[in-house]
Write a protein that holds these residues in place. Structure first.
Motif, PDB file in Angstrom:
ATOM      1  N   LYS A  12       0.840  -1.195   0.000  1.00 14.17           N
ATOM      2  CA  LYS A  12       0.000   0.000   0.000  1.00 14.17           C
ATOM      3  C   LYS A  12       0.876   1.246   0.000  1.00 14.17           C
ATOM      4  O   LYS A  12       1.728   1.414   0.869  1.00 14.17           O
ATOM      5  CB  LYS A  12      -0.896   0.014   1.251  1.00 14.17           C
ATOM      6  CG  LYS A  12      -1.674   1.303   1.440  1.00 14.17           C
ATOM      7  CD  LYS A  12      -2.719   1.482   0.366  1.00 14.17           C
ATOM      8  CE  LYS A  12      -3.358   2.858   0.454  1.00 14.17           C
ATOM      9  NZ  LYS A  12      -4.338   3.069  -0.611  1.00 14.17           N
ATOM     10  N   PHE A  14       0.883   5.397   0.188  1.00  8.29           N
ATOM     11  CA  PHE A  14       0.174   6.668   0.370  1.00  8.29           C
ATOM     12  C   PHE A  14       1.057   7.718  -0.291  1.00  8.29           C
ATOM     13  O   PHE A  14       2.013   8.193   0.313  1.00  8.29           O
ATOM     14  CB  PHE A  14       0.000   7.000   1.846  1.00  8.29           C
ATOM     15  CG  PHE A  14      -0.985   6.108   2.542  1.00  8.29           C
ATOM     16  CD1 PHE A  14      -2.338   6.210   2.271  1.00  8.29           C
ATOM     17  CD2 PHE A  14      -0.563   5.186   3.487  1.00  8.29           C
ATOM     18  CE1 PHE A  14      -3.254   5.393   2.927  1.00  8.29           C
ATOM     19  CE2 PHE A  14      -1.474   4.377   4.140  1.00  8.29           C
ATOM     20  CZ  PHE A  14      -2.822   4.480   3.859  1.00  8.29           C
ATOM     21  N   LEU A  51      -9.878  -5.481   5.897  1.00  5.89           N
ATOM     22  CA  LEU A  51     -11.220  -5.187   6.412  1.00  5.89           C
ATOM     23  C   LEU A  51     -12.014  -4.268   5.493  1.00  5.89           C
ATOM     24  O   LEU A  51     -13.034  -3.703   5.884  1.00  5.89           O
ATOM     25  CB  LEU A  51     -11.127  -4.561   7.804  1.00  5.89           C
ATOM     26  CG  LEU A  51     -10.648  -5.511   8.895  1.00  5.89           C
ATOM     27  CD1 LEU A  51     -10.441  -4.772  10.190  1.00  5.89           C
ATOM     28  CD2 LEU A  51     -11.639  -6.641   9.084  1.00  5.89           C
ATOM     29  N   ASN A  52     -11.524  -4.068   4.264  1.00  4.39           N
ATOM     30  CA  ASN A  52     -12.350  -3.390   3.263  1.00  4.39           C
ATOM     31  C   ASN A  52     -12.450  -1.863   3.441  1.00  4.39           C
ATOM     32  O   ASN A  52     -13.273  -1.226   2.810  1.00  4.39           O
ATOM     33  CB  ASN A  52     -13.779  -3.972   3.283  1.00  4.39           C
ATOM     34  CG  ASN A  52     -14.500  -3.794   1.981  1.00  4.39           C
ATOM     35  OD1 ASN A  52     -13.881  -3.490   0.976  1.00  4.39           O
ATOM     36  ND2 ASN A  52     -15.812  -3.974   1.984  1.00  4.39           N
ATOM     37  N   VAL A  53     -11.635  -1.251   4.293  1.00  2.56           N
ATOM     38  CA  VAL A  53     -11.754   0.206   4.426  1.00  2.56           C
ATOM     39  C   VAL A  53     -10.570   0.954   3.802  1.00  2.56           C
ATOM     40  O   VAL A  53     -10.634   2.153   3.619  1.00  2.56           O
ATOM     41  CB  VAL A  53     -11.942   0.661   5.887  1.00  2.56           C
ATOM     42  CG1 VAL A  53     -13.296   0.237   6.398  1.00  2.56           C
ATOM     43  CG2 VAL A  53     -10.856   0.161   6.797  1.00  2.56           C
ATOM     44  N   VAL A  54      -9.500   0.235   3.493  1.00  2.00           N
ATOM     45  CA  VAL A  54      -8.375   0.871   2.812  1.00  2.00           C
ATOM     46  C   VAL A  54      -8.163   0.115   1.499  1.00  2.00           C
ATOM     47  O   VAL A  54      -8.240  -1.108   1.466  1.00  2.00           O
ATOM     48  CB  VAL A  54      -7.093   0.811   3.679  1.00  2.00           C
ATOM     49  CG1 VAL A  54      -5.907   1.378   2.927  1.00  2.00           C
ATOM     50  CG2 VAL A  54      -7.295   1.554   4.987  1.00  2.00           C
ATOM     51  N   ASN A  55      -7.948   0.856   0.423  1.00  2.00           N
ATOM     52  CA  ASN A  55      -7.722   0.200  -0.867  1.00  2.00           C
ATOM     53  C   ASN A  55      -6.258  -0.206  -0.994  1.00  2.00           C
ATOM     54  O   ASN A  55      -5.374   0.587  -0.725  1.00  2.00           O
ATOM     55  CB  ASN A  55      -8.080   1.151  -2.010  1.00  2.00           C
ATOM     56  CG  ASN A  55      -9.560   1.493  -2.010  1.00  2.00           C
ATOM     57  OD1 ASN A  55     -10.399   0.629  -1.869  1.00  2.00           O
ATOM     58  ND2 ASN A  55      -9.873   2.768  -2.147  1.00  2.00           N
TER      59      ASN A  55
END
Lengths: 299, 277
Positions: A12, A14, A51-55
């Motif tokens: 990931k 940023f 958990l599906n909240v960060v791509n």
């Protein structure tokens, strides 16, 4: 053993910062896992992705057998991350009813779970009137409503007072004792050491280690010894092939083992040499010592 | 679908301010009946609003849908805050972790908005029907049920406006700022119109472009009904004026608003999908 979660080469970014770099690990059913790492090591980001909240930027992860979509899989997962998030104007019970609706489970477990975390008397109080410790306990109750296959806790004791920390730890131990798989992210090593059988260690977004807690270092432990005839003992240990480092501190000799040896063995052979011990302890390195060694090696 | 509606209902109905605003809105919708009681009786001047033909079928469909659409601002506040509160309470994060997909999250909001619009339309239909039956000069069935396209326009208008509110709520994440942005956008549409007409194109083209913008296209669905009133027209005629307006609801106007509606809902989903929470 059934696989609950497998993460493969997860990355990931940023902007220019890489928060998680090629992290892979597997979570098996029935174990208690700790994700360890200093603040900013990518623990929460990794959990956020699964958990599906960060791509994610690249890589992939699979829940269970990999045939269910992430949001369907999450209905079988209980998770709380960072701070407890509920509707402040709703009571504990109303909030839990909403969670039941989302998870598509019946409301019947609400009372039972509130009792488990000790909030039954406050069930009709609004969430905003709760202390941080109570909010965190409500979050745990909420995560347990569906009797999840795995409970994911991200820094569950962060910001709590000692009493609150103790309560949360007791609850976690209770849940672990029931055989629930737990994934606990923390930067508090003693917390992880007390409950976890497996660890995943992250540093600056990279995985340093994953596996059993006691397999982290290829170490056979060490002896702490004390005797009246200090010099004789020191000479004996230095000559002995089974010992590596010998440290002396406050009249206690710490001798690190290079190969397996039991305390009984050592005691009897020392006695044969005419050395009588007044103190004999065999220990393994604590998680903290192991963690520091591991992160130091990686630098 | 009922699950998604129930989820949103639990969130809204347990919130006291939302509950008060929703109730106030529907009470206001009913209060249009109060127009019937406007009556002046000052010596020789006798004026009874209900007798002026505002409750005549089919004109009543036009009049009531226009007036009641003004109350939509009450629900706009509820809708903007039901979206932005999810961000400020971070409950959106928890909802997703608990197993709601991003699509379901947007769908539950959108279905709520559809329910609000539908309920409003039914309310206006029932209230207008009762008022009309009580005061209308014409009671033939064919007249009663003509011009019902105003109700369709009303529904589409509310749906479009509320979708815009949802979009702003998710875009701006703070309810006060989102409402501020809504007002700013109303002014911006007029500014675009003014600027285009002043500098770039003819006023006629500028007006056509303006009518394509979201809020303006919603406003155009139902034109003002006042100049259609007999009393107003006779006053105008005495002053040598005649109004020649096209009051009808046009299919392309409805299509345009449906386009904006789809655009706002899809964009909300796209934003949510792209964002890290």
């Amino acid at each position: 053993m059934a696989t609950i979660l497998s993460v493969h080469d997860l990355t990931k970014n940023f902007g220019a910062l890489t928060a998680v770099k090629n992290v892979s690990f597997t979570i098996e059913k029935g174990n208690v896992y700790g994700i360890l790492g200093p603040n900013g090591s990518g623990k929460s980001t990794t959990l956020g992705i699964v958990l599906n909240v960060v791509n994610k930027t690249s890589g992939d992860f699979k829940w269970f057998d990999g045939n269910t979509s992430t949001h369907q899989a999450l209905k079988k997962v209980g998770a709380i991350i960072e701070r407890p998030n509920f509707y402040p104007y709703m009571t504990a019970v109303q909030n839990l009813k909403l969670v039941c609706k989302i998870k598509e489970v019946s409301n019947e477990k609400i009372e039972e779970k509130l009792k488990l975390v000790g909030l039954l008397e406050r069930k009709n109080s609004k969430f905003r009137t709760f202390s941080l410790g109570m909010k965190q306990r409500l979050a745990i109750a909420s995560a347990l409503l569906n009797d999840p296959e795995i409970l994911i806790l991200d820094e569950p004791t962060n910001g709590l007072d000692p009493q609150g920390i103790h309560q949360i730890r007791e609850i976690i131990k209770k849940i672990a004792a029931k055989g629930t798989t737990i994934l606990l992210a923390s930067h508090l090593l003693d917390e992880v050491e007390k409950v976890c059988s497996h660890v995943i260690i992250l540093r600056k977004g990279e995985k340093l280690y994953s596996g059993r807690v006691d397999g982290m270092l290829a170490s056979h432990g060490f002896f702490e010894l004390k005797t009246a005839d200090f010099g004789k003992l020191q000479v004996y240990l230095e000559k002995h092939a089974s010992f590596g480092d010998i440290k002396v501190n406050n009249e206690i000799i710490t001798a690190f083992l290079k190969e397996e040896m039991s305390a009984t063995q050592l005691n009897s052979s020392l006695f044969d040499q005419g050395i009588v011990l007044s103190h004999l302890v065999k220990r393994k390195e604590s998680l903290e010592e192991q963690f520091l060694t591991l992160t130091k090696n990686a630098q | 679908m009922t699950r998604l509606l129930q989820i949103e209902f639990i969130k809204l109905w347990n919130n006291r301010s939302s509950k008060v605003l929703i109730l106030a809105y529907f009470i206001l919708l009913t209060s249009i009946a109060l127009f019937a009681s406007i009556k002046f009786d000052i010596g020789p001047i006798k004026f009874h609003l209900a007798e002026q033909g505002i409750f005549n079928f089919p004109y009543i469909w036009h009049f009531n849908t226009f007036i009641t659409a003004l109350f939509k601002l009450f629900l706009a506040i509820v809708i903007v805050s039901m979206m932005s509160n999810e961000y400020s309470n971070k409950t959106i994060k928890q909802n997703l972790i608990d197993g709601l997909s991003k699509k379901e999250f947007i769908a539950s909001k959108f279905l709520t908005v559809v329910a609000f619009s539908l309920l409003s339309t039914i309310f206006v239909f029932v209230v207008s029907m009762i008022l009309g039956l009580a005061y209308s000069d014409f009671n033939e069935l064919s007249i009663i049920f003509s011009d019902l396209e105003f109700l369709l326009a009303f529904f589409v208008k509310l749906l479009g406006f509320f979708s815009f509110c949802l979009f702003l709520g998710i875009l701006v994440k703070r309810s006060a700022f989102a409402l501020g942005f809504l007002i700013l956008w109303m002014i911006t549409e007029q500014l675009i119109y003014g600027f285009l007409g002043w500098k770039l194109v003819s006023w006629e083209t500028a007006s056509t472009i303006k009518n394509l913008l979201p809020l303006e296209s919603m406003a155009n669905l139902i034109n003002e009904p006042f100049s259609r009133l007999k009393a107003v027209q006779s006053v105008a005629a005495q002053m040598g004026e005649r109004f020649e307006f096209d009051y009808g609801v046009h299919w392309y106007e409805i299509l345009l608003v449906i386009f904006w509606n789809t655009f706002f809902i899809y964009s909300s989903y796209a934003i949510l999908k792209k964002r890290d929470l």
